[in-house]
Structure formats: C-alpha cells, structure tokens
Motif scaffolding. Structure first.
Motif, short mmCIF file in Angstrom:
data_model
loop_
_atom_site.label_atom_id
_atom_site.label_comp_id
_atom_site.label_asym_id
_atom_site.label_seq_id
_atom_site.Cartn_x
_atom_site.Cartn_y
_atom_site.Cartn_z
N VAL A 133 0.84 -1.20 0.00
CA VAL A 133 0.00 0.00 0.00
C VAL A 133 0.87 1.25 0.00
N ALA A 134 0.60 2.17 -0.93
CA ALA A 134 1.31 3.45 -0.97
C ALA A 134 0.80 4.34 0.16
N THR A 135 1.72 4.80 1.00
CA THR A 135 1.35 5.59 2.17
C THR A 135 2.24 6.82 2.28
N VAL A 136 1.62 7.95 2.65
CA VAL A 136 2.36 9.17 2.94
C VAL A 136 2.26 9.45 4.43
N ILE A 137 3.42 9.64 5.06
CA ILE A 137 3.48 10.05 6.47
C ILE A 137 4.01 11.47 6.49
N CYS A 138 3.21 12.40 6.96
CA CYS A 138 3.56 13.81 6.84
C CYS A 138 3.43 14.52 8.18
N ALA A 139 4.39 15.40 8.46
CA ALA A 139 4.32 16.27 9.64
C ALA A 139 4.60 17.70 9.21
N LEU A 140 4.04 18.65 9.94
CA LEU A 140 4.33 20.05 9.68
C LEU A 140 5.69 20.40 10.26
N SER A 141 6.63 20.74 9.38
CA SER A 141 7.91 21.25 9.83
C SER A 141 7.88 22.76 9.61
N ALA A 142 9.03 23.36 9.40
CA ALA A 142 9.10 24.80 9.16
C ALA A 142 10.44 25.11 8.51
N ARG A 143 10.46 26.17 7.74
CA ARG A 143 11.72 26.57 7.11
C ARG A 143 12.77 26.90 8.16
N VAL A 144 12.33 27.42 9.32
CA VAL A 144 13.30 27.77 10.37
C VAL A 144 13.94 26.53 10.99
N GLY A 145 13.45 25.34 10.64
CA GLY A 145 14.10 24.12 11.08
C GLY A 145 15.31 23.76 10.24
N SER A 146 15.52 24.49 9.15
CA SER A 146 16.68 24.26 8.29
C SER A 146 17.91 24.93 8.89
N ILE A 147 18.95 24.16 9.14
CA ILE A 147 20.18 24.72 9.70
C ILE A 147 20.87 25.61 8.68
N SER A 148 20.91 25.18 7.42
CA SER A 148 21.62 25.96 6.40
C SER A 148 20.87 27.25 6.05
N ASP A 149 19.57 27.29 6.30
CA ASP A 149 18.77 28.47 5.94
C ASP A 149 18.75 29.51 7.06
N ASN A 150 19.32 29.20 8.21
CA ASN A 150 19.26 30.10 9.36
C ASN A 150 20.22 31.27 9.17
N LYS A 151 19.64 32.41 8.79
CA LYS A 151 20.44 33.62 8.58
C LYS A 151 20.15 34.70 9.63
N LEU A 152 19.10 34.51 10.43
CA LEU A 152 18.68 35.54 11.36
C LEU A 152 18.92 35.18 12.82
N GLY A 153 19.06 33.89 13.14
CA GLY A 153 19.22 33.47 14.52
C GLY A 153 17.91 33.59 15.29
N GLY A 154 17.99 33.50 16.61
CA GLY A 154 16.81 33.61 17.45
C GLY A 154 15.90 32.40 17.34
N TRP A 155 14.75 32.50 18.00
CA TRP A 155 13.74 31.45 17.97
C TRP A 155 14.37 30.09 18.32
N TYR A 156 15.16 30.08 19.37
CA TYR A 156 15.99 28.92 19.70
C TYR A 156 15.18 27.63 19.88
N SER A 157 14.17 27.68 20.69
CA SER A 157 13.42 26.46 21.00
C SER A 157 12.67 25.94 19.77
N TYR A 158 12.04 26.83 19.04
CA TYR A 158 11.26 26.42 17.87
C TYR A 158 12.19 25.88 16.78
N ARG A 159 13.27 26.60 16.50
CA ARG A 159 14.22 26.13 15.49
C ARG A 159 14.78 24.75 15.86
N ALA A 160 15.19 24.62 17.12
CA ALA A 160 15.80 23.37 17.55
C ALA A 160 14.82 22.21 17.47
N SER A 161 13.56 22.46 17.85
CA SER A 161 12.57 21.37 17.83
C SER A 161 12.22 20.95 16.42
#
Length: 248
Positions: A133-161
C-alpha cells in the motif's frame, strides 16, 4: 478501504485538511485525533462511501496504542498519516530573540510537542503500514528548522525542535523504506498561515504571504497526492507550500 489519519485535528490547518479530504476523495475512512472534541462538520448522508471517526486522546502511549489496536481490527489500508501538532508560543513564553530568554521549560515543551510527539505517532501508527500500500506520512515542519537556511538566529526552541523533527523523520524514512517500499515521509512548511500559532507575528508578514488554512491544506493535499512529484522527491521530502525543496 483507504484510511486517512489526522493527528492534532483541532488545529486550523488540520480542520482545513479534513475538509480537503472530504472534497477530494471518493471513498475512505477519515480518523481525526485530538485532545478535545472535533468541531468540523461532516455530513455522512452526502456520501456514504466516506466515513469519519474521532478519538479523544492525551497522546500517551496507552491512549494512542488503544487507537491503533481499534483501527488494526478494521480492514483498512493506511493512505495518509498526517501530523499537525505544533507549538510556537504559549501564554508564558514567546519565541526567543536573545540567548538570555531561553527557558528550560519552554525548550522542553517545544521538543515534546514539535519533535517527540510526531515521531511517537509515526512509531505507533506505522504498525498499520502494509508493504503493498502506498502511504504518505507527513508532519508540519518549518523553514526555520533548516540549519543551512538560518540567517537571522533567534527562535531557539522552535528552530531546535523543528530541526530535531527533521532528523527524526530522516531516520524514520530510512528505516521504514526498508520494509515498506511504497511509504514516503514528508516534512511540509506551510508558510505563514492565519492561525493562532502565527497571530502575534502576522503584522510583519509581507502582503500576499499570509495564507488561509484552506489554501495551505489544498496545496498540501495536491502535493502529497501527486505520485510523480513524490517519486522525484527525497525520502523524506522537505518542501514548502509551493512544492519547492528546502535545504536541510
């Protein structure tokens, strides 16, 4: 019968996704899961090939395992496992702008809600997967979860999670793909959506970049229902509401 599971069903995007499912699928069993009652309307008389079942849960292993056991007794093919749970702020805490604003409790709460809870849902509900069976498992992430995209810093807990969620899904995708070749994991960045989560920050959103939950849900459904698009994506796929890949 195809099975669609929506965790964190009380969120605005989840409710909109539930509506998108009703509008697009011809038959199937939709399961919603949340801590409280599910308010979205569902007229089963309009289409008797679509059914709905809601579970209240405290998201403990015991509670979720009970849901899994009940669903396992049915003749279902898990098609979508959607995880919409998320935490950015609460009455006592806002996203940190400075190091000295980091709170141990808020950090722990963020990790538990944004990373640990989703991967526990994957672990428990993946027992419903079938190799054919073809199955998609999906969760809401965020662009701020990208380490390489982090140009502004801050939002420590949300970014880390969210970064932790991304890594957990990467490991899960590797493991699950060995047993279930047709299972594809997805991390989805919805953009800034008009929900309580983003409300304190909506004033700074550029014109045209604040999306309705209905728009986001339709985009998400369209992307994960496109078998060719998923086939060309990584596993796990990490993309935004436009379907554009996000760098890890």
């Amino acid at each position: 019968m195809q099975l669609y599971i929506v965790c964190g069903a009380s969120s605005e995007i989840a409710k909109a996704y539930f509506t998108a499912l009703k509008n697009h699928i011809r038959c199937g069993h939709i399961v919603t899961i949340s801590r409280g009652e599910f308010k979205a309307t569902f007229d089963e008389t309009a289409n008797n090939e679509i059914s709905h079942q809601h579970f209240k849960t405290d998201y403990s292993d015991k509670s979720l395992s009970g849901i899994v056991k009940e669903l396992a007794s049915g003749h279902y093919d898990l098609t979508h496992l959607m995880i919409f749970n998320g935490l950015l702020h609460d009455p006592e805490h806002v996203p940190e702008r400075k190091l000295e604003q980091i709170s141990e409790q808020h950090f722990i709460n963020s990790i538990q809600t944004n990373a640990l809870l989703p991967i526990r849902c994957v672990a428990l509900f993946s027992t419903l997967l079938k190799p054919q069976v073809a199955t998609v498992i999906c969760a809401l992430s965020a662009r701020v979860g990208s380490i390489s995209d982090n140009k502004l810093g801050g939002w420590y807990s949300y970014r880390a999670s969210k970064a932790a969620l991304n890594m957990l899904f990467k490991s899960a995708a590797i493991e699950l793909s060995r047993r279930y070749k047709k299972c594809h994991c997805v991390l989805f960045h919805p953009g800034t959506t008009y929900t309580p989560l983003s409300k304190p920050f909506q004033a700074n959103v550029p014109e045209g970049k604040l999306f309705t939950p209905e728009f986001v849900a339709e985009q998400l459904y369209s992307l994960i229902s496109d078998a060719d698009y998923l086939q060309q994506s990584q596993n796990p796929a990490y993309f935004d509401w436009q379907g554009k890949p996000i760098d890890w």
